[in-house]
Scaffold this active site. Structure first.
Site, mmCIF file in Angstrom:
data_model
loop_
_atom_site.group_PDB
_atom_site.id
_atom_site.type_symbol
_atom_site.label_atom_id
_atom_site.label_comp_id
_atom_site.label_asym_id
_atom_site.label_seq_id
_atom_site.Cartn_x
_atom_site.Cartn_y
_atom_site.Cartn_z
ATOM 1 N N SER A 126 21.276 -20.628 -21.629
ATOM 2 C CA SER A 126 19.544 -20.666 -21.865
ATOM 3 C C SER A 126 19.384 -20.546 -23.451
ATOM 4 C CB SER A 126 19.112 -19.427 -21.163
ATOM 5 O OG SER A 126 19.196 -19.668 -19.893
ATOM 6 N N PRO A 128 16.126 -20.646 -26.514
ATOM 7 C CA PRO A 128 14.512 -20.589 -26.591
ATOM 8 C C PRO A 128 13.818 -21.914 -26.081
ATOM 9 C CG PRO A 128 15.707 -20.056 -28.594
ATOM 10 C CD PRO A 128 16.679 -20.317 -27.830
ATOM 11 N N GLY A 131 15.563 -23.669 -20.942
ATOM 12 C CA GLY A 131 15.708 -22.616 -19.855
ATOM 13 C C GLY A 131 16.172 -23.367 -18.796
ATOM 14 N N SER A 132 15.033 -23.895 -17.894
ATOM 15 C CA SER A 132 15.285 -24.639 -16.733
ATOM 16 C C SER A 132 15.699 -26.025 -16.944
ATOM 17 C CB SER A 132 13.872 -24.722 -15.794
ATOM 18 O OG SER A 132 13.503 -23.706 -15.384
ATOM 19 N N THR A 158 22.847 -11.978 -20.419
ATOM 20 C CA THR A 158 23.183 -10.895 -19.769
ATOM 21 C C THR A 158 24.509 -10.469 -20.097
ATOM 22 O OG1 THR A 158 21.883 -11.365 -17.745
ATOM 23 C CG2 THR A 158 23.862 -9.718 -17.528
ATOM 24 N N GLY A 242 27.290 -18.940 -9.064
ATOM 25 C CA GLY A 242 26.616 -17.914 -9.509
ATOM 26 C C GLY A 242 25.305 -17.525 -8.447
ATOM 27 N N ARG A 243 24.775 -18.478 -8.166
ATOM 28 C CA ARG A 243 23.477 -18.349 -7.302
ATOM 29 C C ARG A 243 23.813 -17.526 -6.083
ATOM 30 N NH1 ARG A 243 21.644 -24.267 -9.291
ATOM 31 N NH2 ARG A 243 20.958 -23.316 -11.463
ATOM 32 N N GLY A 340 1.312 6.701 -1.942
ATOM 33 C CA GLY A 340 1.297 7.112 -3.399
ATOM 34 C C GLY A 340 2.856 7.465 -4.084
ATOM 35 N N GLU A 363 19.262 -17.366 -13.343
ATOM 36 C CA GLU A 363 20.420 -18.268 -12.777
ATOM 37 C C GLU A 363 19.659 -19.552 -11.964
ATOM 38 O OE1 GLU A 363 24.210 -17.000 -11.362
ATOM 39 O OE2 GLU A 363 24.084 -15.322 -12.788
#
Ligand code: CAA
Length: 394
Positions: A126, A128, A131-132, A158, A242-243, A340, A363
């Site tokens: 990835s 800036p 990404g996709s 990561t 990885g998925r 709560g 991913e």
């Protein structure tokens, strides 16, 4: 079909569960609050063999199947998804990528270290602005003869701060589009590699997510993975496996929230009886159980297909998109069941809800998974992915 785990798989599941409940649960709230990297816990995961589970023993791995791996990720994610993402990236992206596509020298030099947890690895795709749309790599790796010169910035990495080696995807020949992309092994302490600040995230806050900058980094040619131009396919193949890891993580988050909800609902009383005896809560638990079980089948099936060396491209995307959406939906329900108490940190479910969100993003977002699935089903002109009639899950 036989829906049964074998003895080895059951033993892995039990070991991971015990480790998660005994060693990860105490301190998980503080690590999340303080964004504290789980140094001791990751070291323990290495000692237990969780950092290179599927790698063959000759390279220091556990030689286990993908179902065992999914089971371990699931149990660890019930408690601490920061640990499970560190583990997932190291196992599925780094170790599997190196073992499947690396040269013998690369395996001896790097895989033996990451498979044991001595080193942690990172996967740097990835950017800036990529990404996709992963083919739009702006990081460049220019061929200088016996080495490449690497320049560019990678985002949301990561293990970015702790990893000693990075698998870096970069463009070597823009005119060739994705066929000009290469993948490289880069050591974190090489000149020109610099690490940005740790991201302050909604969830998985203890894991270390960083921007990494590469400035005129000299990468020896022997550190390229595969043939010239193989880098994009390498990234896609690695992410397909990885998925399964991230799907197992999402499954674990959902299952962890479910287990806490069942226990709480049986203990907490309202209007003179445990809230589990009120239909409003009982039906929520029934829906959670049903959808988590469906996610579990998709996750284990995709792992099984991978182990059988069958096509698991659509199956891993189906597992990821479904399990991550189940995780998001049912962690919200878990907070609701806890009322709560669910809104405060002590009861764990608010953290699981925050952790669930990233499984729909990293991913490959849920939207990317739907692209992969729709392309596969339209390509094959089928509404389902067939598997042999006598298949055995487990
Ligand atoms: N296996 C092998 N090859 C594949 C493949 C796969 N699963 N998917 C695509 N390819 C090949 C195609 O066959 C094609 O090759 P040819 O031209 O030789 O036929 C080539 O790759 C390009 O494919 P597409 O034309 O389909 O490419 P596209 O631009 O349409 O993109 C995409 C496809 C699936 C959308 C891809 O861009 C994608 O997966 N995007 C998401 C990226 C992603 O998951 N990023 C996550 C970052 S990593 C991360 O999150 C790790 C972390 O730290 C937790």
């Amino acid at each position: 079909m036989i829906f049964e785990l074998n003895e080895e798989q059951l033993a892995v599941k039990e070991a991971a569960r015990e480790f998660a409940q005994k060693d990860l649960k105490p301190g998980v709230i503080d690590r999340d609050r303080e964004m504290k990297y789980p140094t001791e816990q990751v070291k323990a995961m290495g000692e237990l063999g969780f950092m290179g589970m599927m790698v063959s023993p000759e390279y220091g791995g556990g030689g286990m199947d993908s179902i065992s791996y999914a089971l371990a990720i699931e149990e660890i994610s019930k408690v601490d998804s920061s640990c499970s993402v560190i583990m997932s990236v190291n196992n599925s992206l780094v170790c599997w990528g190196l073992e499947t596509f690396g040269t013998e020298e690369q395996k001896q030099k790097y895989l033996t270290k990451v498979a044991t947890g001595e080193w942690i690895g990172a996967f740097c795709l990835s950017e800036p602005e990529a990404g996709s749309d992963a083919t739009s790599q702006r990081t460049t790796a220019i061929d200088m003869g016996d080495h490449y010169i690497l320049n560019g910035t990678k985002n949301w990495i990561t293990n970015g701060g702790t990893s000693k080696m990075h698998l870096v995807i970069a463009q070597s020949d823009i005119d060739k589009g994705h066929k000009g992309i290469n993948a490289f092994i880069v050591e974190a302490d090489w000149e020109g590699v610099s690490i940005g600040a740790k991201e302050d995230k909604l969830g998985i806050r203890a894991s270390d997510t960083h921007t990494i900058m590469y400035t005129d980094v000299k990468v020896p040619k022997e550190n390229r993975i595969g043939e010239d131009g193989f880098g994009f396919k390498f990234a896609m193949k690695v992410l397909t496996g990885g998925r399964i890891g991230i799907a197992a993580q999402a499954l674990g988050i959902a299952a962890g929230a479910y287990e806490l909800s069942v226990a709480y609902a049986q203990e907490r009383e309202a209007f003179g009886k445990p809230i589990s005896k009120h239909q409003a809560i009982a039906f929520k638990l029934a829906d959670m159980a049903t959808e988590i079980e469906a996610a579990r089948l998709l996750v284990y099936r995709s792992a099984w297909l991978k182990d059988q060396h069958m096509d698991y491209n659509a199956a891993s995307s189906m597992a990821k998109v479904f399990a991550s959406e189940v995780a998001m939906k049912h962690t919200v329900e878990a907070v609701q069941i806890h009322g709560g108490y669910g809104f405060v940190k002590e009861y764990h479910v608010e953290r699981l809800m925050r952790d669930a969100k990233i499984t729909q993003i990293y991913e490959g977002t849920s939207e990317i998974q739907r692209i992969v699935i729709s392309r596969e089903i339209l390509k094959n002109n089928k509404l389902y992915i067939p598997i042999p009639i006598n298949s055995v899950v487990g």
